[in-house]
Write an enzyme that holds these catalytic residues in place. Structure first.
Site, PDB file in Angstrom:
ATOM      1  N   GLY A  70     -83.470  51.986  30.258  1.00 56.57           N
ATOM      2  CA  GLY A  70     -83.082  53.369  29.536  1.00 56.57           C
ATOM      3  C   GLY A  70     -82.621  53.473  28.151  1.00 56.57           C
ATOM      4  N   ALA A 201     -85.046  51.630  35.859  1.00 56.66           N
ATOM      5  CA  ALA A 201     -85.309  51.376  37.287  1.00 56.66           C
ATOM      6  C   ALA A 201     -84.105  50.794  38.141  1.00 56.66           C
ATOM      7  CB  ALA A 201     -86.353  50.221  37.582  1.00 56.66           C
ATOM      8  N   THR A 238     -95.797  41.829  25.273  1.00 55.90           N
ATOM      9  CA  THR A 238     -96.453  41.511  26.471  1.00 55.90           C
ATOM     10  C   THR A 238     -95.786  42.298  27.712  1.00 55.90           C
ATOM     11  OG1 THR A 238     -97.520  39.418  25.768  1.00 55.90           O
ATOM     12  CG2 THR A 238     -97.462  39.879  28.116  1.00 55.90           C
ATOM     13  N   CYS A 328     -71.049  50.156  30.519  1.00 53.47           N
ATOM     14  CA  CYS A 328     -70.591  49.383  29.311  1.00 53.47           C
ATOM     15  C   CYS A 328     -69.119  49.414  29.051  1.00 53.47           C
ATOM     16  CB  CYS A 328     -71.555  50.147  28.062  1.00 53.47           C
ATOM     17  SG  CYS A 328     -73.176  50.716  28.927  1.00 53.47           S
TER      18      CYS A 328
HETATM   19  N1  PLP Z   1     -78.241  56.297  29.870  1.00 48.80           N
HETATM   20  C1  PLP Z   1     -77.203  56.352  31.099  1.00 48.80           C
HETATM   21  C2  PLP Z   1     -76.925  57.961  31.399  1.00 48.80           C
HETATM   22  C3  PLP Z   1     -76.822  55.321  31.790  1.00 48.80           C
HETATM   23  O1  PLP Z   1     -76.109  55.552  32.727  1.00 48.80           O
HETATM   24  C4  PLP Z   1     -77.086  54.073  31.472  1.00 48.80           C
HETATM   25  C5  PLP Z   1     -76.874  52.954  31.873  1.00 48.80           C
HETATM   26  O2  PLP Z   1     -75.772  52.612  32.238  1.00 48.80           O
HETATM   27  C6  PLP Z   1     -78.112  53.980  30.339  1.00 48.80           C
HETATM   28  C7  PLP Z   1     -78.756  55.079  29.851  1.00 48.80           C
HETATM   29  C8  PLP Z   1     -78.836  53.007  29.867  1.00 48.80           C
HETATM   30  O3  PLP Z   1     -79.851  52.247  30.521  1.00 48.80           O
HETATM   31  P1  PLP Z   1     -80.150  50.845  30.756  1.00 48.80           P
HETATM   32  O4  PLP Z   1     -78.961  50.126  31.390  1.00 48.80           O
HETATM   33  O5  PLP Z   1     -81.176  50.729  31.289  1.00 48.80           O
HETATM   34  O6  PLP Z   1     -80.373  50.356  29.244  1.00 48.80           O
END
Ligand code: PLP
Length: 377
Positions: A70, A201, A238, A328
Site C-alpha cells: 500500500g 493484500a 522482477t 506504524c
Molecule cells: N494505508 C493505510 C490506510 C494503511 O492502514 C496502511 C497500513 O497500515 C498502509 C496504507 C500501508 O500499507 P502497506 O503496509 O502495505 O505498505
C-alpha cells in the site's frame, strides 16, 4: 488464551492463500520477462491474476499495476500525478496514513505544489462543505484530492461516490487509499467514477509486501521506479509472482465470503461495544463506531486508572494483542496524530481493537474478562 485483535495492522494469512503461493513457488520459478516456456508460464500466471483482480473491482486488466504494498502504491499515485498530470495542488487531510500525508508534505516542500488540508469534524468525518470550498477556490490549478476510504485508527468511512462526484464537478483528480477496505467491501470503479485506488493484500489475509494500484485508463502515468519494462513500464523490477498469486487468492476468498464475514465481524464489534459499556460504564469510543464506520475497527477510550500507559502491555501479558494507534505508530511514545487531531486527550489510554473473520465471541468474552480484572471490576 492468545487473542489477536490487531487486524488493522495486519491479518493472519489464509491457509488457501498459503497453499496457492507454495504451489507457485514450487512450480513456477521462471522469470516472467524470459521468452522461454518457464518465463511464459510465470507471465501467464501474473496476467491471469491481473484479470481476476481487475474483475473484482470492475476495472480492466490494463488499469491494475501490482506493487510492493500500500505504501508504494500511495507514493506512486501522489508522485506520478505531480510528475505526469501537471498536478499543482493536493487536497488531503491531517488524519491520512503516513504514506499519504508524509508524501504530500514532502511533495509540497520539494516541488511547486500547494497543499490544503480539509477540515475533519470532532467525530473524525471529512467536512464535505469545506472540501467543496477548497475545490471551488482552487479551480485555476490542477488539483489531486487524496482521501482515505476508511481511517485505519478510528475506522471512519468516507462517502466515496459523493467525493468522486465533487471532484469531477470541479475538474479535480481523486485518489482514495482503500488499503483498509478492499477485501472488506465490494468496489465498482466504473460506478464510482474514481481515478486511483490503492490496495494492500496483507489487510485481508494475503501476503505482506504485495498490493496494487488502480489507475483509470483515461490517465497515463510514468514510473517512479525505473529499470526494466515490467508492469507495462510502470514499475520496474522482477515481479513477486507468489505474492501476486497470494493477493489474487485473498481477493477471491474475500469476495466469495464477504457478506458472511461482514456479518460475523460486525457482530463481534457490536458485542464488544455492549460488553465494554456494561463492564466499564465510563468507557468512550473514538470516531463514530455505530455510524459510518469500518466494521473491522473499534477505537476505545478507557477511563483513567493507575496503569494508563501500561494497559496495552498488561493486555499483551494476558495474551490479548491490540494497538495504540496505527500499525506504524503502535508502541510510539508520541501518541497518535489522528487522535491528537481530533482533540482526544492523549493522556487517557485509547486502544484500537481490530477484528477479522478468525476472531470468535469466546475471544471477545476473554478480552472483556481481562479488561474487567485490570480495572478491578
Ligand atoms: N494505508 C493505510 C490506510 C494503511 O492502514 C496502511 C497500513 O497500515 C498502509 C496504507 C500501508 O500499507 P502497506 O503496509 O502495505 O505498505
Amino acid at each position: 488464551m492468545k487473542v489477536y485483535l490487531d487486524n488493522a495492522a495486519t491479518t493472519a494469512m489464509d491457509k488457501e492463500v498459503i497453499a496457492a503461493m507454495i504451489s507457485v513457488m514450487e512450480n513456477n520459478f521462471g522469470n516472467p520477462s524470459s521468452v522461454h516456456s518457464f518465463g511464459r508460464s510465470s507471465r501467464a500466471i501474473i496476467e491471469k491474476a491481473r484479470k481476476k483482480v481487475a474483475a473484482y473491482i470492475n476495472a480492466v486488466p490494463a488499469e491494475i499495476f501490482f506493487t510492493g504494498g500500500g505504501t508504494e502504491a500511495d507514493n506512486m499515485i501522489l508522485r506520478s500525478a505531480v510528475q505526469d498530470l501537471k498536478v499543482k495542488h493536493i487536497i488531503t487531510s491531517a488524519i491520512e496514513h503516513h504514506a499519504v500525508i508524509d508524501t504530500s508534505n514532502l511533495i509540497s516542500k520539494n516541488e511547486n505544489v500547494d497543499l490544503s488540508l480539509v477540515n475533519i469534524d470532532e467525530k473524525g468525518y471529512v467536512d464535505l462543505t469545506h472540501l467543496e470550498q477548497l475545490l471551488k477556490d482552487n479551480q485555476d490549478k490542477k488539483t489531486l484530492v487524496s482521501l482515505m476510504h476508511a481511517n485505519n485508527e478510528i475506522g471512519n468511512l468516507l462517502p466515496l461516490k459523493k467525493v468522486a462526484d465533487l471532484c469531477k464537478l470541479y475538474g479535480a483528480l481523486f485518489h482514495s487509499d482503500t488499503v483498509q477496505t478492499i477485501g472488506h467491501y465490494r468496489f465498482d470503479v466504473r460506478a464510482l467514477n474514481i481515478d486511483f485506488l490503492t490496495c494492500s493484500a496483507h489487510k485481508f489475509h494475503g501476503p505482506k509486501g504485495t498490493g496494487f494500484l488502480f489507475v483509470n485508463s483515461n490517465l497515463q502515468l510514468k514510473p517512479i521506479i525505473t529499470g526494466g519494462a515490467q508492469e507495462r513500464n510502470m514499475r520496474a523490477g522482477t515481479e513477486n509472482i507468489a505474492g501476486i498469486v497470494g493477493l489474487e487468492k485473498a481477493m477471491e476468498i474475500a469476495h466469495r465470503d464477504m457478506e458472511s464475514h461482514e456479518n460475523h465481524i460486525k457482530g463481534l464489534k457490536y458485542y464488544m461495544i455492549d460488553e465494554l459499556k456494561k463492564a466499564l460504564p465510563e468507557v468512550n469510543f473514538n470516531g463514530d463506531p455505530l455510524g459510518d464506520s469500518l466494521y473491522t475497527v473499534l477505537n476505545v477510550r478507557f477511563p483513567h486508572s493507575d496503569m494508563d500507559e501500561m494497559l496495552i502491555y498488561n493486555l499483551d501479558i494476558e495474551g490479548v494483542a491490540t494497538s495504540g494507534g496505527s500499525a506504524c505508530s503502535s508502541g510510539s511514545a508520541v501518541g497518535s496524530y489522528v487522535l491528537s487531531h481530533l482533540g482526544v486527550d492523549l493522556n487517557q489510554p485509547s486502544l484500537r481493537f481490530s477484528f477479522s473473520k478468525f476472531n470468535t465471541k469466546e475471544e471477545i468474552d476473554y478480552t472483556i474478562k481481562i479488561i474487567k480484572e485490570l480495572f478491578n471490576k
